[in-house]
Write a protein that holds these residues in place. Structure first.
Motif, short mmCIF file in Angstrom:
data_model
loop_
_atom_site.label_atom_id
_atom_site.label_comp_id
_atom_site.label_asym_id
_atom_site.label_seq_id
_atom_site.Cartn_x
_atom_site.Cartn_y
_atom_site.Cartn_z
N SER A 1 -1.80 100.60 38.12
CA SER A 1 -0.71 101.64 37.77
C SER A 1 -1.08 102.66 37.32
O SER A 1 -0.84 103.76 37.94
CB SER A 1 0.39 100.88 36.96
OG SER A 1 1.23 101.76 36.69
N CYS A 2 -2.10 102.70 36.33
CA CYS A 2 -2.70 103.92 35.67
C CYS A 2 -3.61 104.57 36.41
O CYS A 2 -3.55 105.73 36.76
CB CYS A 2 -3.36 103.74 34.33
SG CYS A 2 -2.51 102.67 33.21
N THR B 1 -7.17 102.65 29.47
CA THR B 1 -5.76 102.74 29.78
C THR B 1 -5.07 102.36 27.88
O THR B 1 -5.72 101.70 27.51
CB THR B 1 -4.85 101.63 30.42
OG1 THR B 1 -4.83 100.61 29.85
CG2 THR B 1 -5.53 101.36 31.72
N THR C 1 -3.18 88.93 36.19
CA THR C 1 -2.72 90.07 36.70
C THR C 1 -3.52 91.20 36.31
O THR C 1 -4.76 90.86 35.83
CB THR C 1 -1.41 90.51 36.06
OG1 THR C 1 -0.89 91.77 36.57
CG2 THR C 1 -1.43 90.47 34.67
N ASP D 1 -2.71 94.29 35.65
CA ASP D 1 -1.96 95.42 34.82
C ASP D 1 -1.24 94.82 33.71
O ASP D 1 -0.47 93.96 33.55
CB ASP D 1 -0.96 95.93 35.79
CG ASP D 1 -1.43 97.10 36.57
OD1 ASP D 1 -1.81 96.83 37.60
OD2 ASP D 1 -1.43 98.15 36.28
N CYS D 2 -1.65 95.46 32.43
CA CYS D 2 -1.10 94.90 31.24
C CYS D 2 0.34 95.11 31.02
O CYS D 2 0.91 94.67 30.13
CB CYS D 2 -2.05 95.24 30.09
SG CYS D 2 -3.73 94.69 30.15
N SER E 1 0.74 94.33 40.44
CA SER E 1 1.78 95.31 39.94
C SER E 1 2.21 96.01 41.39
O SER E 1 1.30 95.85 42.51
CB SER E 1 1.09 96.21 39.07
OG SER E 1 0.48 96.97 39.73
N HIS F 1 -5.48 88.99 31.66
CA HIS F 1 -5.93 89.94 32.71
C HIS F 1 -7.13 89.42 33.58
O HIS F 1 -7.94 88.73 33.10
CB HIS F 1 -6.55 91.28 31.74
CG HIS F 1 -6.80 92.34 32.69
ND1 HIS F 1 -7.82 92.32 33.25
CD2 HIS F 1 -5.91 93.48 33.07
CE1 HIS F 1 -7.96 93.84 34.00
NE2 HIS F 1 -6.71 94.31 33.88
N CYS G 1 2.92 95.03 33.28
CA CYS G 1 3.49 93.86 33.93
C CYS G 1 3.31 92.47 32.98
O CYS G 1 4.25 91.70 32.82
CB CYS G 1 2.93 93.19 35.11
SG CYS G 1 2.82 94.65 36.29
N SER H 1 -6.30 98.92 35.62
CA SER H 1 -5.07 99.07 35.84
C SER H 1 -4.87 99.47 37.09
O SER H 1 -4.97 100.88 37.32
CB SER H 1 -4.45 99.71 34.67
OG SER H 1 -2.95 100.02 35.11
N GLU I 1 -9.63 101.54 41.13
CA GLU I 1 -9.19 100.46 40.36
C GLU I 1 -10.51 99.51 40.13
O GLU I 1 -11.23 99.26 40.92
CB GLU I 1 -7.96 99.76 40.91
CG GLU I 1 -7.27 98.58 40.20
CD GLU I 1 -7.97 97.22 40.45
OE1 GLU I 1 -7.59 96.45 39.63
OE2 GLU I 1 -8.53 97.20 41.38
N ALA J 1 -0.56 98.78 42.03
CA ALA J 1 -1.72 97.88 42.70
C ALA J 1 -1.41 97.59 44.02
O ALA J 1 -2.41 98.01 44.71
CB ALA J 1 -2.13 96.81 41.69
#
Lengths: 250, 476
Positions: free
Chosen positions: A87-88, A16, A215, A217-218, A145, A239, A220, A85, A118, A148
């Motif tokens: 999200s990605c 990402t 988390t 997701d970086c 996220s 993370h 967030c 991530s 993920e 996620a």
């Protein structure tokens, strides 16, 4: 998704863009967690962004060009593609299909999408990773996220990995389901609403009485810790991959 | 809210966010509504199954909408209902006015109707010297205070008990301040009863119109809908053309989804099925029933297979209750009849991207709305579609005001961004620049917005690509 650890010998890693630029240690930790399970990790250095920022902002063609480039980079072999991530991963697994739904490349893209995982859900469900906690007792909380949770559905996998760490007490926040207000360009286009959302998220995290949140997701993380720093809130964000790696090394 | 030319979304947002009482009222109310919904949809698998049924019914209905509407018209006529078609809100307003004038009507009692809000009917009638009176308690409260609804289902959701007590004391002659709910209810009921008795005409919305039998279904809890449609001599029903369903068998699933999503009820106190005017020998009911079917851009929405999904909406308002943006800025900030996620996709299609396209920016695309929508409207995907059309990227848009946000600066930025992602050499150069200068960028433009409440992003001295290379991770 196969559930046979013996079969996975090699994986691709999609780091990402945000991890690449701002959180490389988290990205490296993910690679090491995969290697620890006996998996060889390939990290194609030509990779870039998944395309989500343009896709969500109304610049579909730019998103599509970027997406196609990523598909090509990872098409040398049919290895699983692991993403640190939600999200990605959600973008690559589901929205690439939408971008290419009317194109002749659709089936190439679909082959790519089917290989997206993920990282926490891959570690838990495919590699069956087991962790022994060597760290001191700590209380912390978790932020998931939205993608996620609602696209990749990996929130429970992430928490399950944290719960394997016996000296870690996971305190859940009241409005865990609620967006932190990042939303990529949303935080720039609607900064006031985004500010109200991240403020409330930080209040919720504070009310757990913990001094650390994890988390997967970086995006967030950048949003939440950025607001914490500005407000001088002494809570650290990390993370999940980086945290687990630290704990199992003691 | 009345859509007007001076709509300034940014200013509305700033105003709403600064109002602490408003934010607290919204937080409390939407928390309660979410809790109620959860208490009725307890089994996620069963709920998903039901949502699939709802989605299927609405999609199938939209696929043969013209045919269903023709059938509805024919059956309604058989039942003695007078059917009118209105392409625009202007036409619809004038039809209502002409019915009133035919009967020499002055006073109208109104049940809850979002279509009448869409038409700004009250203002239209007041300008013509008529007296439209809202009878839904929430609508009654905000009409007293001269405000539009702030929510599709709970129009006075933005007011707490104390504020409502004050509104009553300030606006109803002879009433002194009380915050006792039972007393407030009794005051409203007392006033409204007299109006039902003396009104010349009653107006209502329509939740489902059944094509096979020409039946108008009305879902309500207070009995005011029943009063408005049964006591005055004339009843006018308003519906958007998407409200038609094929058969009675389709109604229970949609009704259950609507009640559960909107108010967390299994059934409502009243479910009215209206099949025509009073028949000879019957003791009550209006002598004349009119149905006005409004288009107002809906047939254009129907023509686009993706955007068509917007019309699946059954107006339960649950996407509002689950939206982190709506719960913080409230309904009025959207400056639109329909606020929240559904408003973000519906209003730009009705009024145009140039007028209401900004609404589509008020979403972090967190997908909470999609997760709860009872008829599975893919709201985030439709928001993306409207954003795409705002920027005119495919030269192929269908929504009014298409391409209105196209500007050189953003286009150049995204093109440059693309090249940096697609060409590895450019990507490497960009990373090096960020490592060197990223932490010293001037706080202007996007970075200014970001740093208003956050510290600036910190770029790492070594990228993941650098680290992976050092660690000898295989590069292919």
């Amino acid at each position: 998704m196969g559930n046979n650890p013996a079969k996975v010998k090699t994986v691709y890693y999609f780091g990402t863009c945000l991890v690449d630029m701002a959180y490389p240690k988290a990205g490296m930790a993910g690679i090491k967690l995969l290697q620890r399970e006996g998996v060889e990790v390939i990290f194609p250095r030509e990779q870039a962004c998944c395309g989500q920022p343009a896709y969500n902002s109304g610049f579909r063609q730019e998103a599509k060009d970027v997406a196609w480039k990523q598909v090509q980079i990872f098409s040398g072999n049919d290895y699983p593609i692991i993403v640190p991530s939600g999200s990605c991963a959600g973008m690559m697994k589901y929205h690439y299909l939408e971008l290419f739904k009317d194109d002749p490349e659709y089936y190439d893209v679909k082959r790519f999408c089917d290989r997206i995982h993920e990282i926490t859900s891959f570690l838990r469900n495919v590699l069956d990773a087991q962790y022994t906690d060597k760290g001191a007792p700590i209380k912390l909380t978790w932020h998931s996220s939205c993608h996620a949770r609602r696209e990749m559905g990996c929130t429970e996998d992430s928490k399950a990995l944290i719960r394997q760490l016996k000296n870690v007490e996971l305190v859940e926040i009241a409005r865990e389901h609620e967006c932190c207000g990042f939303g990529g360009t949303f935080s720039i286009k609607q900064p006031e609403i985004s500010a109200a959302m991240v403020h409330d998220k930080v209040e919720d995290i504070k009310s757990t009485g913990t001094h650390k949140f994890l988390t997967g997701d970086c995006g967030c993380m950048m949003n939440i810790t950025g607001h914490m720093e500005k407000e001088k809130v002494a809570i650290e964000g990390q993370h999940i991959a980086e945290f687990i790696l630290e704990r199992i090394h003691g | 809210m009345a859509s007007n030319k001076t709509f300034d979304f940014k200013q509305n947002i700033a105003g709403a966010l600064a109002d602490k009482q408003l934010r607290s009222n919204f937080k409390n109310a939407t928390d309660t509504l979410r809790g109620k919904r959860l208490a009725v949809f307890t089994d996620p698998e069963e709920t998903l199954r039901l949502r699939h049924v709802g989605n299927q019914i609405k999609r199938a209905g939209l696929n043969r909408l013209p045919e269903l509407l023709e059938q509805l018209e024919a059956k309604c006529k058989e039942n003695g209902i007078i059917v009118h078609w209105a392409e625009t809100v202007d036409e619809a307003n004038n039809i209502v006015l002409s019915i009133m004038e035919q009967h020499g009507a002055h006073k109208m009692v109104k049940g809850k109707s979002m279509v009448s809000e869409e038409m700004h009917l009250n203002k239209f009638l007041e300008d013509k010297g008529k007296l439209p009176l809202e009878t839904d308690l929430g609508e009654y409260i905000i009409q007293l205070n001269n405000e539009p609804p702030s929510h599709i289902i709970v129009p006075a959701v933005h007011k707490n008990r104390k504020q409502i007590g004050q509104i009553f004391a300030d606006n109803i002659p002879g009433v002194s301040y009380t915050e006792d709910t039972a007393e407030l209810l009794a005051i409203a009921r007392g006033r409204l009863r007299e109006h039902y008795r003396t009104a010349d005409i009653g107006l209502s919305g329509v939740n489902f119109a059944i094509a096979e039998s020409g039946t108008l279904c009305l879902v309500e809890n207070e009995g005011n809908g029943r009063m408005c449609t049964a006591v005055p001599p004339v009843h006018v029903a308003l519906m958007g053309l998407e409200k038609v369903v094929g058969t009675l068998e389709e109604v229970p699933a949609l009704y259950r989804l609507l009640c559960g999503s909107a108010t967390g009820q299994r059934i409502t106190t009243y479910f009215n099925m209206i099949k025509g005017p009073r028949k000879p020998g019957e003791k009550d009911g209006p002598k004349e029933v009119h149905l006005i079917i409004l288009d107002n851009g809906r047939s254009k929405i129907l023509a686009d297979k993706q955007l068509r999904q917007t019309l699946q909406c059954i107006r339960c308002g649950t996407c509002l209750n689950h939206c982190p943006v709506y719960t913080r800025i409230g309904g009025h900030a959207y400056g639109s009849t329909y606020p929240g996620p559904i408003g973000e996709i519906l209003m730009p299609q009705i009024e145009g991207l140039d007028k209401k396209g900004n609404l589509a920016t008020a979403s972090s695309l967190c997908n909470a709305c999609e997760e709860v929508c009872p008829v599975m409207i893919p709201i985030p995907a439709l928001i993306r579609r409207l954003r795409d059309e705002s920027y005119d990227m495919d030269e192929n848009g269908v929504v009014k005001g298409h391409g209105c946000k196209k500007n050189l600066l953003e286009t150049v930025i995204w093109k440059a961004w693309k090249y940096m992602q697609v060409y590895p050499l450019l990507n490497t150069i960009m990373l090096k620049k960020l490592q060197l200068f990223g932490n010293k960028l001037p706080k202007v433009g996007p970075l200014k917005a970001w740093t208003s409440v956050r510290t600036a992003p910190k770029f790492a001295r070594q990228s993941l690509k650098d680290l992976a290379k050092k660690e000898g991770i295989r590069n292919e």
